[in-house]
Design a protein around this motif. Sequence first.
Motif, mmCIF file in Angstrom:
data_model
loop_
_atom_site.group_PDB
_atom_site.id
_atom_site.type_symbol
_atom_site.label_atom_id
_atom_site.label_comp_id
_atom_site.label_asym_id
_atom_site.label_seq_id
_atom_site.Cartn_x
_atom_site.Cartn_y
_atom_site.Cartn_z
ATOM 1 N N ARG A 1 -8.723 -7.650 1.099
ATOM 2 C CA ARG A 1 -7.755 -7.167 0.119
ATOM 3 C C ARG A 1 -8.386 -6.084 -0.752
ATOM 4 N NH1 ARG A 1 -4.482 -11.026 -4.201
ATOM 5 N NH2 ARG A 1 -3.261 -9.331 -5.181
ATOM 6 N N VAL A 2 -9.683 -6.173 -1.029
ATOM 7 C CA VAL A 2 -10.369 -5.159 -1.824
ATOM 8 C C VAL A 2 -10.295 -3.797 -1.140
ATOM 9 C CG1 VAL A 2 -12.608 -4.413 -2.704
ATOM 10 C CG2 VAL A 2 -11.914 -6.815 -2.919
ATOM 11 N N THR A 3 -10.447 -3.785 0.191
ATOM 12 C CA THR A 3 -10.355 -2.528 0.943
ATOM 13 C C THR A 3 -8.957 -1.916 0.812
ATOM 14 O OG1 THR A 3 -12.022 -3.246 2.544
ATOM 15 C CG2 THR A 3 -10.526 -1.495 3.242
ATOM 16 N N VAL A 4 -7.935 -2.763 0.859
ATOM 17 C CA VAL A 4 -6.569 -2.267 0.708
ATOM 18 C C VAL A 4 -6.362 -1.674 -0.679
ATOM 19 C CG1 VAL A 4 -4.138 -2.954 0.573
ATOM 20 C CG2 VAL A 4 -5.586 -3.819 2.419
ATOM 21 N N VAL A 5 -6.867 -2.347 -1.705
ATOM 22 C CA VAL A 5 -6.736 -1.847 -3.078
ATOM 23 C C VAL A 5 -7.381 -0.470 -3.193
ATOM 24 C CG1 VAL A 5 -7.449 -2.204 -5.462
ATOM 25 C CG2 VAL A 5 -6.559 -4.129 -4.123
ATOM 26 N N ARG A 6 -8.564 -0.308 -2.595
ATOM 27 C CA ARG A 6 -9.261 0.983 -2.660
ATOM 28 C C ARG A 6 -8.477 2.065 -1.907
ATOM 29 N NH1 ARG A 6 -15.276 -1.425 -1.255
ATOM 30 N NH2 ARG A 6 -15.793 -2.163 -3.373
ATOM 31 N N ALA A 7 -7.914 1.700 -0.762
ATOM 32 C CA ALA A 7 -7.132 2.670 0.009
ATOM 33 C C ALA A 7 -5.878 3.107 -0.758
ATOM 34 C CB ALA A 7 -6.735 2.072 1.361
ATOM 35 N N LEU A 8 -5.194 2.154 -1.384
ATOM 36 C CA LEU A 8 -4.012 2.489 -2.171
ATOM 37 C C LEU A 8 -4.371 3.342 -3.378
ATOM 38 C CD1 LEU A 8 -2.035 -0.887 -2.066
ATOM 39 C CD2 LEU A 8 -1.562 1.209 -0.785
ATOM 40 N N THR A 9 -5.549 3.102 -3.948
ATOM 41 C CA THR A 9 -6.000 3.930 -5.070
ATOM 42 C C THR A 9 -6.156 5.379 -4.630
ATOM 43 O OG1 THR A 9 -7.145 2.069 -6.100
ATOM 44 C CG2 THR A 9 -7.840 4.278 -6.758
ATOM 45 N N ARG A 10 -6.700 5.587 -3.433
ATOM 46 C CA ARG A 10 -6.830 6.954 -2.906
ATOM 47 C C ARG A 10 -5.457 7.612 -2.756
ATOM 48 N NH1 ARG A 10 -11.454 7.838 1.692
ATOM 49 N NH2 ARG A 10 -13.214 6.891 0.573
ATOM 50 N N LEU A 11 -4.528 6.894 -2.181
ATOM 51 C CA LEU A 11 -3.194 7.446 -1.974
ATOM 52 C C LEU A 11 -2.490 7.713 -3.305
ATOM 53 C CD1 LEU A 11 -1.923 5.315 1.048
ATOM 54 C CD2 LEU A 11 -3.027 7.552 1.070
ATOM 55 N N ARG A 12 -2.767 6.869 -4.290
ATOM 56 C CA ARG A 12 -2.177 7.063 -5.615
ATOM 57 C C ARG A 12 -2.718 8.342 -6.258
ATOM 58 N NH1 ARG A 12 -3.919 2.712 -7.660
ATOM 59 N NH2 ARG A 12 -2.365 1.416 -6.630
ATOM 60 N N LEU A 13 -4.012 8.597 -6.092
ATOM 61 C CA LEU A 13 -4.619 9.817 -6.632
ATOM 62 C C LEU A 13 -4.097 11.065 -5.924
ATOM 63 C CD1 LEU A 13 -8.319 8.611 -7.086
ATOM 64 C CD2 LEU A 13 -6.635 9.047 -8.886
ATOM 65 N N GLU A 14 -3.722 10.906 -4.650
ATOM 66 C CA GLU A 14 -3.162 12.024 -3.896
ATOM 67 C C GLU A 14 -1.685 12.237 -4.209
ATOM 68 O OE1 GLU A 14 -3.849 11.297 0.228
ATOM 69 O OE2 GLU A 14 -6.010 10.999 -0.038
ATOM 70 N N GLY A 15 -1.093 11.344 -4.988
ATOM 71 C CA GLY A 15 0.310 11.473 -5.339
ATOM 72 C C GLY A 15 1.269 10.968 -4.284
ATOM 73 N N LEU A 16 0.762 10.218 -3.303
ATOM 74 C CA LEU A 16 1.615 9.744 -2.213
ATOM 75 C C LEU A 16 2.301 8.420 -2.522
ATOM 76 C CD1 LEU A 16 -0.574 10.620 0.919
ATOM 77 C CD2 LEU A 16 1.390 11.866 0.004
ATOM 78 N N VAL A 17 1.701 7.613 -3.380
ATOM 79 C CA VAL A 17 2.308 6.338 -3.748
ATOM 80 C C VAL A 17 2.244 6.149 -5.253
ATOM 81 C CG1 VAL A 17 1.686 5.278 -1.540
ATOM 82 C CG2 VAL A 17 0.178 4.993 -3.520
#
Length: 449
Positions: free
Chosen positions: A41-57
């Motif tokens: 789950r930690v890996t998913v949180v980090r991946a979503l953080t990247r997408l959030r910084l890119e403005g995708l989510v």
Amino acid sequence: MRSVTHEVAARLRGRIAHGELRPGMRLPSERALAARFNVSRVTVVRALTRLRLEGLVVTRHGSGTFVAATDRLLDTVASHPARSPHPGDGAAEVLDLRWATTAGPADLVQVVQAACHDALPAALRGDGAAGASLDTLTELLAHYLTRSGLATRPAQLTLTAGAMTGLGLVLDVAGPPGGLAVAETPSYPGALRILSQRRRRVRGWPAGAADWDPGYLAGLLRAGPPGVLYVQPDGHNPTGATMPASARETIGAMTAAAGWLVVADETLRPLRLAGDTTASLAAGDHRAIVVASLSKTVWGGLHLGWIRAPAGITRQLRSAAAAMGAGPSALDQITVAALLPSLDPVIHRRTRLLGENLEHLERRLRDIGPAKLRWHSPAGGVTLWLDLHPRSCHEVVQECARLGVLLEPASTYAVDGRDDRHLRIPFTVPPPAIDRVADALTTVLDSRT
């Protein structure tokens, strides 16, 4: 080697880019994503953080994570690129730009859903072709065209399944009996095909930013009995040029005197990228017939177009359309009726995105080595007409295909099929895809200079 976080982010990013996860859609929970990708789950949180910084989510506390409603996600403009014919061979996706097709904007989903909920039950009681929905849409479309600058009455409109369907109807019903036609060269291949199918002998009138010479047209009109003149005055396909107001005025006078019928294709007219808006050719010539559709401004999958003509001709066109089943389906009718009130924001967003794509394309073309490429910056539409002289466009097309970029040679757009110096480049695709086109052209052109 890429990290697991990077891989998860890339897979989600790909699903968003390909429309599997649409703007506004809620993503599965972090726990569900972790199970699906077989990661922590930690890996998913980090991946979503990247997408959030890119403005995708975006994450809404208490509600979950959602795909962001950014303009480029709401409207990709270009349809998805063709896949490699052998998905498992590791080859890159083929970028197919032989057709400047467009994808539908994501906000069209809500429009279709609302139309089905509110209007489809009543439409199902009819035959799906005529009836109240057709009359309602005709009135709404007449109002929309009038508000857009071309005064139009419902009695002047015939609804069709597309602009080319409309052109075929006009040729069948209203075209002078002679077998002559004049079309711009270069021109839209679909229109040239329709003219050929109707056994019209087509002569070319040079078109583009430096052409549309009224004197040349006058000679063509005098060369035989009255016929049909097919033009694209705005967002001309493939050059993107806009016909000058002076040429429009001259066309009306010359064709009226010679007894020729003028058909103006205004499908790309709303996609204005530069300069002032010029009045519709039909605004100054009450005899001119307009054909158009929503295929480029909204979606190629929306089979709805129209013919605007004098009321007397419209009665004949409607009768022919009904007899041939050439009109839009009831579902297309109620969808467009629901879309028209919000159509302007959709077009404005698409025009802005196209402008950004074009700016990126022109910047990349200017950087291509010593090839000395030439072009006129498009004033509208979705394509740029590149002059490759002295290179052969057919050779360039073949060499780009080996690099995974498919383009169409200029001969396809020439009335006589003899142009070997130009290349049509659609800028419907986003900057990363444009980079692929520019990289391929750089490789091909620099290798021979």
